[in-house]
Design a protein around this motif. Structure first.
Motif, PDB file in Angstrom:
ATOM      1  N   MET A   1       0.850  -1.168   0.000  1.00  0.00           N
ATOM      2  CA  MET A   1       0.000   0.000   0.000  1.00  0.00           C
ATOM      3  C   MET A   1       0.899   1.235   0.000  1.00  0.00           C
ATOM      4  O   MET A   1       1.762   1.380   0.845  1.00  0.00           O
ATOM      5  N   GLU A   2       0.697   2.090  -0.959  1.00  0.00           N
ATOM      6  CA  GLU A   2       1.475   3.317  -1.099  1.00  0.00           C
ATOM      7  C   GLU A   2       0.779   4.473  -0.398  1.00  0.00           C
ATOM      8  O   GLU A   2      -0.445   4.500  -0.306  1.00  0.00           O
ATOM      9  N   LEU A   3       1.556   5.436   0.063  1.00  0.00           N
ATOM     10  CA  LEU A   3       1.008   6.622   0.706  1.00  0.00           C
ATOM     11  C   LEU A   3       1.239   7.840  -0.186  1.00  0.00           C
ATOM     12  O   LEU A   3       2.355   8.064  -0.656  1.00  0.00           O
ATOM     13  N   ILE A   4       0.191   8.599  -0.419  1.00  0.00           N
ATOM     14  CA  ILE A   4       0.296   9.880  -1.111  1.00  0.00           C
ATOM     15  C   ILE A   4      -0.142  10.936  -0.106  1.00  0.00           C
ATOM     16  O   ILE A   4      -1.314  10.990   0.272  1.00  0.00           O
ATOM     17  N   LEU A  41      -9.142  -2.382 -14.635  1.00  0.00           N
ATOM     18  CA  LEU A  41     -10.564  -2.697 -14.662  1.00  0.00           C
ATOM     19  C   LEU A  41     -11.421  -1.627 -14.003  1.00  0.00           C
ATOM     20  O   LEU A  41     -12.525  -1.349 -14.459  1.00  0.00           O
ATOM     21  N   SER A  42     -10.930  -1.037 -12.911  1.00  0.00           N
ATOM     22  CA  SER A  42     -11.706   0.016 -12.245  1.00  0.00           C
ATOM     23  C   SER A  42     -10.825   0.832 -11.313  1.00  0.00           C
ATOM     24  O   SER A  42      -9.787   0.363 -10.853  1.00  0.00           O
ATOM     25  N   ILE A  91      -7.409   0.471  -7.062  1.00  0.00           N
ATOM     26  CA  ILE A  91      -7.177   0.202  -8.479  1.00  0.00           C
ATOM     27  C   ILE A  91      -7.279  -1.301  -8.706  1.00  0.00           C
ATOM     28  O   ILE A  91      -6.510  -2.069  -8.128  1.00  0.00           O
ATOM     29  N   SER A  92      -8.226  -1.730  -9.544  1.00  0.00           N
ATOM     30  CA  SER A  92      -8.405  -3.148  -9.855  1.00  0.00           C
ATOM     31  C   SER A  92      -7.799  -3.438 -11.223  1.00  0.00           C
ATOM     32  O   SER A  92      -8.052  -2.700 -12.179  1.00  0.00           O
ATOM     33  N   THR A  93      -7.025  -4.525 -11.308  1.00  0.00           N
ATOM     34  CA  THR A  93      -6.358  -4.899 -12.558  1.00  0.00           C
ATOM     35  C   THR A  93      -6.584  -6.386 -12.845  1.00  0.00           C
ATOM     36  O   THR A  93      -7.192  -7.094 -12.049  1.00  0.00           O
ATOM     37  N   ASP A  94      -6.024  -6.831 -13.971  1.00  0.00           N
ATOM     38  CA  ASP A  94      -6.056  -8.263 -14.275  1.00  0.00           C
ATOM     39  C   ASP A  94      -4.689  -8.911 -14.051  1.00  0.00           C
ATOM     40  O   ASP A  94      -4.444 -10.005 -14.540  1.00  0.00           O
ATOM     41  N   GLN A  95      -3.834  -8.264 -13.268  1.00  0.00           N
ATOM     42  CA  GLN A  95      -2.522  -8.841 -12.966  1.00  0.00           C
ATOM     43  C   GLN A  95      -2.712 -10.173 -12.244  1.00  0.00           C
ATOM     44  O   GLN A  95      -3.532 -10.290 -11.341  1.00  0.00           O
ATOM     45  N   ASN A  96      -1.969 -11.191 -12.653  1.00  0.00           N
ATOM     46  CA  ASN A  96      -2.043 -12.549 -12.110  1.00  0.00           C
ATOM     47  C   ASN A  96      -3.397 -13.217 -12.350  1.00  0.00           C
ATOM     48  O   ASN A  96      -3.830 -14.057 -11.569  1.00  0.00           O
ATOM     49  N   ALA A  97      -4.083 -12.811 -13.399  1.00  0.00           N
ATOM     50  CA  ALA A  97      -5.346 -13.441 -13.794  1.00  0.00           C
ATOM     51  C   ALA A  97      -5.381 -13.474 -15.323  1.00  0.00           C
ATOM     52  O   ALA A  97      -4.534 -12.881 -15.982  1.00  0.00           O
ATOM     53  N   GLY A  98      -6.371 -14.139 -15.870  1.00  0.00           N
ATOM     54  CA  GLY A  98      -6.532 -14.152 -17.319  1.00  0.00           C
ATOM     55  C   GLY A  98      -6.805 -12.752 -17.836  1.00  0.00           C
ATOM     56  O   GLY A  98      -7.302 -11.882 -17.114  1.00  0.00           O
ATOM     57  N   GLY A 103      -8.140  -9.591 -11.203  1.00  0.00           N
ATOM     58  CA  GLY A 103      -6.864 -10.061 -10.663  1.00  0.00           C
ATOM     59  C   GLY A 103      -6.482  -9.245  -9.439  1.00  0.00           C
ATOM     60  O   GLY A 103      -7.325  -8.961  -8.589  1.00  0.00           O
ATOM     61  N   ASP A 104      -5.223  -8.845  -9.386  1.00  0.00           N
ATOM     62  CA  ASP A 104      -4.719  -8.101  -8.235  1.00  0.00           C
ATOM     63  C   ASP A 104      -5.300  -6.691  -8.177  1.00  0.00           C
ATOM     64  O   ASP A 104      -5.547  -6.064  -9.206  1.00  0.00           O
ATOM     65  N   SER A 105      -5.481  -6.229  -6.955  1.00  0.00           N
ATOM     66  CA  SER A 105      -5.908  -4.854  -6.717  1.00  0.00           C
ATOM     67  C   SER A 105      -4.817  -4.134  -5.946  1.00  0.00           C
ATOM     68  O   SER A 105      -4.074  -4.757  -5.182  1.00  0.00           O
ATOM     69  N   PHE A 106      -4.737  -2.855  -6.153  1.00  0.00           N
ATOM     70  CA  PHE A 106      -3.734  -2.028  -5.489  1.00  0.00           C
ATOM     71  C   PHE A 106      -4.433  -0.842  -4.852  1.00  0.00           C
ATOM     72  O   PHE A 106      -5.447  -0.369  -5.359  1.00  0.00           O
TER      73      PHE A 106
END
Length: 140
Positions: A1-4, A41-42, A91-98, A103-106
């Motif tokens: 988790m990043e801090l801004i 993704l979102s 942030i939702s992505t498809d990292q480590n998924a089809g 996939g992974d969320s950040f």
């Protein structure tokens, strides 16, 4: 988790920060180019003070990003009152998924504080003026 951290805002002025999201993988994964593309993704804002933060996308299309381009997000901290504020940008992505699948969320923790400069009341200023005038009269 990043801090801004937006720091302390004086006078309730908005402060902005550009977040660049990129796909740094250049691995061709056996020639299957779909495996090195990243899909966003979102993006959502969450947390107790989410209304004090907002984001604007530099593109209107969420989707596939390769190692050749970045996805830019403008994050704004715009407090309506003095105090300490925090929220999360998810942030939702498809990292480590089809490709295109969930996939992974950040998440990025967003923090900022707002301060309002004290402005003397008109009555206090009038009282100070009367006191100074009284001092001048007594010196004469």
């Amino acid at each position: 988790m990043e801090l801004i951290d937006f720091g302390t805002v004086l006078g309730l002025s908005p402060v902005t920060f550009w977040l660049s999201i990129g796909n740094i993988s250049m691995d061709d994964n056996g020639g299957n180019s779909l495996l090195t593309n990243l899909s966003l993704l979102s993006l959502t804002m969450d947390g107790a003070n989410a209304g004090s933060f907002s984001f604007w996308l530099a593109t209107t299309v969420l989707g596939k990003y390769t190692g050749a381009n970045d996805f830019l997000v403008l994050i704004t901290f715009n407090p309506a009152a003095a105090g300490n504020f925090s929220a999360q940008l998810l942030i939702s992505t498809d990292q480590n998924a089809g490709f295109g699948l969930a996939g992974d969320s950040f998440s990025h923790n967003l923090t900022g504080s707002a301060a309002v400069a004290a402005v003397p009341e008109p009555a206090s200023m009038a009282l100070l003026g009367v006191g100074l005038a009284g001092l001048l009269v007594t010196r004469r």
